[in-house]
Structure formats: structure tokens, C-alpha cells
Design a protein around this motif. Structure first.
Motif, short mmCIF file in Angstrom:
data_model
loop_
_atom_site.label_atom_id
_atom_site.label_comp_id
_atom_site.label_asym_id
_atom_site.label_seq_id
_atom_site.Cartn_x
_atom_site.Cartn_y
_atom_site.Cartn_z
N LYS A 1 -6.76 -2.79 -31.40
CA LYS A 1 -6.78 -3.88 -30.42
C LYS A 1 -5.86 -5.00 -30.89
O LYS A 1 -5.75 -5.26 -32.09
N ALA A 2 -5.20 -5.65 -29.93
CA ALA A 2 -4.28 -6.75 -30.24
C ALA A 2 -4.33 -7.77 -29.12
O ALA A 2 -4.95 -7.54 -28.08
N ASP A 3 -3.66 -8.93 -29.33
CA ASP A 3 -3.68 -9.97 -28.29
C ASP A 3 -2.94 -9.51 -27.04
O ASP A 3 -3.30 -9.85 -25.93
N LYS A 4 -1.85 -8.77 -27.27
CA LYS A 4 -1.13 -8.22 -26.12
C LYS A 4 -0.61 -6.83 -26.49
O LYS A 4 -0.64 -6.46 -27.68
N ASP A 5 -0.12 -6.10 -25.49
CA ASP A 5 0.38 -4.75 -25.77
C ASP A 5 1.64 -4.82 -26.63
O ASP A 5 2.55 -5.61 -26.38
N MET A 6 1.68 -3.98 -27.67
CA MET A 6 2.85 -3.90 -28.56
C MET A 6 3.10 -2.43 -28.87
O MET A 6 2.14 -1.68 -29.07
N ILE A 7 4.37 -2.06 -28.93
CA ILE A 7 4.69 -0.65 -29.24
C ILE A 7 5.64 -0.57 -30.43
O ILE A 7 6.68 -1.23 -30.44
N MET B 1 3.61 4.03 -19.49
CA MET B 1 2.85 4.48 -18.31
C MET B 1 1.38 4.72 -18.67
O MET B 1 0.49 4.44 -17.86
N VAL B 2 1.12 5.24 -19.87
CA VAL B 2 -0.28 5.43 -20.29
C VAL B 2 -0.98 4.07 -20.31
O VAL B 2 -2.08 3.91 -19.75
N LEU B 3 -0.33 3.08 -20.92
CA LEU B 3 -0.94 1.74 -21.03
C LEU B 3 -1.20 1.16 -19.64
O LEU B 3 -2.26 0.59 -19.37
N LYS B 4 -0.22 1.34 -18.76
CA LYS B 4 -0.33 0.79 -17.41
C LYS B 4 -1.49 1.44 -16.64
O LYS B 4 -2.31 0.76 -16.03
N LYS B 5 -1.54 2.77 -16.71
CA LYS B 5 -2.59 3.50 -15.97
C LYS B 5 -3.97 3.21 -16.54
O LYS B 5 -4.95 3.13 -15.81
N PHE B 6 -4.02 3.09 -17.85
CA PHE B 6 -5.31 2.82 -18.50
C PHE B 6 -5.84 1.45 -18.08
O PHE B 6 -7.02 1.29 -17.77
N LYS B 7 -4.92 0.49 -18.03
CA LYS B 7 -5.31 -0.86 -17.62
C LYS B 7 -5.77 -0.86 -16.16
O LYS B 7 -6.80 -1.45 -15.82
N ARG B 8 -5.00 -0.15 -15.33
CA ARG B 8 -5.32 -0.11 -13.90
C ARG B 8 -6.69 0.54 -13.66
O ARG B 8 -7.50 0.08 -12.90
N GLY C 1 -4.22 -4.87 -24.14
CA GLY C 1 -4.15 -5.56 -25.42
C GLY C 1 -4.29 -4.56 -26.55
O GLY C 1 -5.31 -4.48 -27.22
N VAL C 2 -3.24 -3.75 -26.72
CA VAL C 2 -3.29 -2.68 -27.72
C VAL C 2 -1.98 -2.61 -28.50
O VAL C 2 -0.90 -2.72 -27.91
N LYS C 3 -2.09 -2.47 -29.81
CA LYS C 3 -0.90 -2.19 -30.60
C LYS C 3 -0.80 -0.68 -30.78
O LYS C 3 -1.76 -0.04 -31.24
N VAL C 4 0.34 -0.12 -30.41
CA VAL C 4 0.53 1.34 -30.48
C VAL C 4 1.60 1.66 -31.51
O VAL C 4 2.69 1.10 -31.49
N ILE C 5 1.27 2.56 -32.43
CA ILE C 5 2.28 3.03 -33.38
C ILE C 5 2.42 4.53 -33.20
O ILE C 5 1.44 5.27 -33.31
N THR C 6 3.63 4.98 -32.89
CA THR C 6 3.81 6.43 -32.70
C THR C 6 4.71 6.99 -33.79
O THR C 6 5.61 6.32 -34.28
N LYS C 7 4.42 8.23 -34.17
CA LYS C 7 5.23 8.92 -35.19
C LYS C 7 5.62 10.30 -34.70
O LYS C 7 4.78 11.01 -34.14
N LEU D 1 -6.78 5.82 -26.79
CA LEU D 1 -7.29 4.67 -26.02
C LEU D 1 -8.74 4.89 -25.59
O LEU D 1 -9.57 3.98 -25.68
N PHE D 2 -9.05 6.10 -25.15
CA PHE D 2 -10.44 6.40 -24.76
C PHE D 2 -11.37 6.18 -25.95
O PHE D 2 -12.46 5.64 -25.81
N GLU D 3 -10.90 6.59 -27.13
CA GLU D 3 -11.74 6.40 -28.33
C GLU D 3 -11.85 4.93 -28.70
O GLU D 3 -12.93 4.44 -29.02
N LEU D 4 -10.72 4.23 -28.66
CA LEU D 4 -10.69 2.82 -29.05
C LEU D 4 -11.65 2.00 -28.19
O LEU D 4 -12.36 1.13 -28.69
#
Ligand code: PMV
Length: 286
Positions: A41-47, A60-67, A73-79, A102-105
């Protein structure tokens, strides 16, 4: 602060590409290469993502999840666990891993099918096409019998899969190849429909052979599927070179995997010939 880490695997198409777009079933297998996503969790979305990664799917995942769930308000780190050039379905794997994270968070319980449906909508909205077999591999892992859009997803009890993968080094645009097949189908509808019908029958037979571990027969079926892919015009010289090399070195069967024109070949190979086939594919430029 809680952090969630999720990974999801890439895929290969064992039998049935292209025909799956026209309603036939296909057989898809997950590979042991995975995309990884971490969220907190974060103050705003960050990737935070590796350079060159296509961020449309993450956004798009973040957008749909919010909708849908009113959460953001999620920090995302991808590898990257594998290169997006292989045609292993990195976009679908990232989409599934992030969605699940996101579902888990946010402690929302969902079934695998619900995760498939959510992720598939994301991929469809970004790409505009695709059967969703790559999403199914990322959600379910293992080997599945799949009908487009998840109309049917059957997890097959297959623990081993004696295949060798060869990469052509050529990256293809799936949409372009799918369009070419659609054009051919418009020009020669009866011929193409008969071929697609045949592929559907092969997939049903392949499903049984997989379950019974009749590898040599499955290999033969893969080669028959490749013959139809050739007729559909989606093979290439490079693919044929790698397939030919694998067959000469003792593979039981080989075909392209995915849209065609590039990406990877898969060869069904008994343990006694594995090293020879791997070497032959390398020698042929794979
Ligand atoms: O190019 P890939 O690996 O995404 O595979 C495409 C397979 C098709 O059947 C041609 C399209 C699809 O989405 O099923």
C-alpha cells in the motif's frame, strides 16, 4: 506495512493455436519461467518496472481494480523472470500476478476462475484480441484443455512433459498473424474450416494421449498439427529449420508454438535423445 509477492508462469501451446480463435479447444502448458510482482500500500499508485516493459497491462489492472473494488494507492514492483521476446506470454503472466497480488493485498477472496475472468478482461481491453489461453496458463499452471475466453478450462493431471523448446530469435506480432489467417479463411473458407476442424479433432485426441502419457503418439500429433499450421501460412523458414533439426536428431514430433512466423518451436523428445535434440536446435541457429 504488508507486502505481497506473487509470481505467475509463462506458456506454450501444445496443440491448437489459431483454431482456438475459431472456437476449437486447445492444449496449453505453463513453463517453469515466471514473472514476479510485489505490491504494497502507498499514498498513490507507483510502478517500478524493468526498462522496456509494456506498462499498459499493469496500468489497466490498477484501473480496473479501482473501478471494480474502489481500492487504489499501491506501489507495484515487477521483475522479468523471462524475456518478453520469447512469446511465452509475459503480458498475461504480469497481469495475472499483479491481479492476484492486489486481491491478496486487499484481502479479497476469489476463485481461480474469478482471477481468470478479471485478468482476461484486462488483457482483452489492452490487446483487443486473444483467446485467453496465456491467461489460463498463468492462473492454473500445469497443462490445461482450454476453450476460448475461458468457456472451458480443464486442468489435466500431467506432471511431466518431455519437451524441448527452441527459440527462433524472431519476435512476431500475434495480431498480424491472426489477421493473415482470417484473410485466408475469407478467401478459402471451406478449405480453412476443414483444417481447423481437423485441429479440433487432434486436440481431443491429444488430450487423451497426454493423460495416458503416450508421448510418441502425442509427438506424431504435434507434427500433424504443424502440417496444418504450414498450410495456414504461419510457419517460416527459421521455424522449419529448427523443426527439421529436432526431427532429424530423434524428436518424436515438433511444431511451432503460438501465433507462428517466429517465437518458439516445441519438440517432443524421449530422454535418450534430449541432449542430441537440444544440440541440433542450437546448431540450426535456435
Ligand atoms: O503469439 P502467442 O504466443 O500469443 O499465441 C497466439 C495463439 C493464437 O491462437 C494464434 C491466438 C490466441 O490468442 O489464441
Amino acid at each position: 506495512m504488508s507486502r505481497v509477492k506473487v509470481s505467475a508462469p509463462g506458456k506454450l501451446m501444445l496443440l491448437g493455436e489459431h483454431a482456438v480463435i475459431y472456437g476449437k479447444p486447445c492444449l496449453v502448458a505453463a513453463v517453469d519461467k515466471r514473472m514476479e510482482v510485489e505490491v504494497e500500500k502507498a499514498d498513490k499508485d507507483m510502478i517500478e518496472a524493468p526498462e522496456g516493459m509494456d506498462l499498459r497491462f499493469v496500468k489497466m489492472v490498477l484501473k480496473k481494480f479501482k473501478r471494480k473494488y474502489g481500492k487504489s494507492g499501491v506501489k507495484v514492483i515487477t521483475k522479468n523472470g523471462f524475456s518478453s521476446s520469447y512469446g511465452f506470454g509475459s503480458s498475461a503472466a504480469v497481469t495475472v500476478a499483479l491481479s492476484r497480488a492486489l486481491f491478496e493485498l486487499f484481502k479479497i477472496k476469489i476463485s481461480k476462475k474469478e482471477l481468470f475472468d478479471f485478468s482476461f478482461k484486462v488483457v482483452r481491453e489492452v490487446q483487443g484480441l486473444g483467446s485467453g489461453f496465456d491467461v489460463a496458463a498463468a492462473v492454473y499452471g500445469g497443462v490445461s484443455y482450454f476453450v476460448k475466453e475461458g468457456k472451458k478450462i480443464e486442468e489435466l493431471r500431467v506432471r511431466e512433459l518431455p519437451i524441448v523448446v527452441g527459440y527462433t530469435g524472431v519476435k512476431v506480432k500475434t495480431a498480424e498473424v491472426v489477421r493473415q489467417v482470417a484473410e485466408l479463411k475469407k478467401k478459402q473458407p471451406e478449405k480453412v474450416e476443414a483444417w481447423l476442424e481437423k485441429v479440433g479433432v487432434m486436440v481431443e485426441k491429444g488430450r487423451e494421449l497426454l493423460i495416458k502419457k503416450k508421448w510418441q503418439e502425442l509427438g506424431k500429433l504435434m507434427s500433424e498439427n504443424q502440417e496444418i499450421l504450414r498450410r495456414l501460412g504461419v510457419s517460416s523458414q527459421k521455424l522449419e529449420r529448427l523443426i527439421g533439426a529436432a526431427m532429424e536428431a530423434g524428436a518424436d514430433g515438433a511444431k511451432l508454438s503460438g501465433a507462428g512466423k517466429g517465437d518458439c518451436i516445441i519438440a517432443l523428445v524421449g530422454e535418450e535423445n534430449r541432449k542430441r535434440v537440444e544440440e541440433a536446435i542450437r546448431m540450426a541457429g535456435g
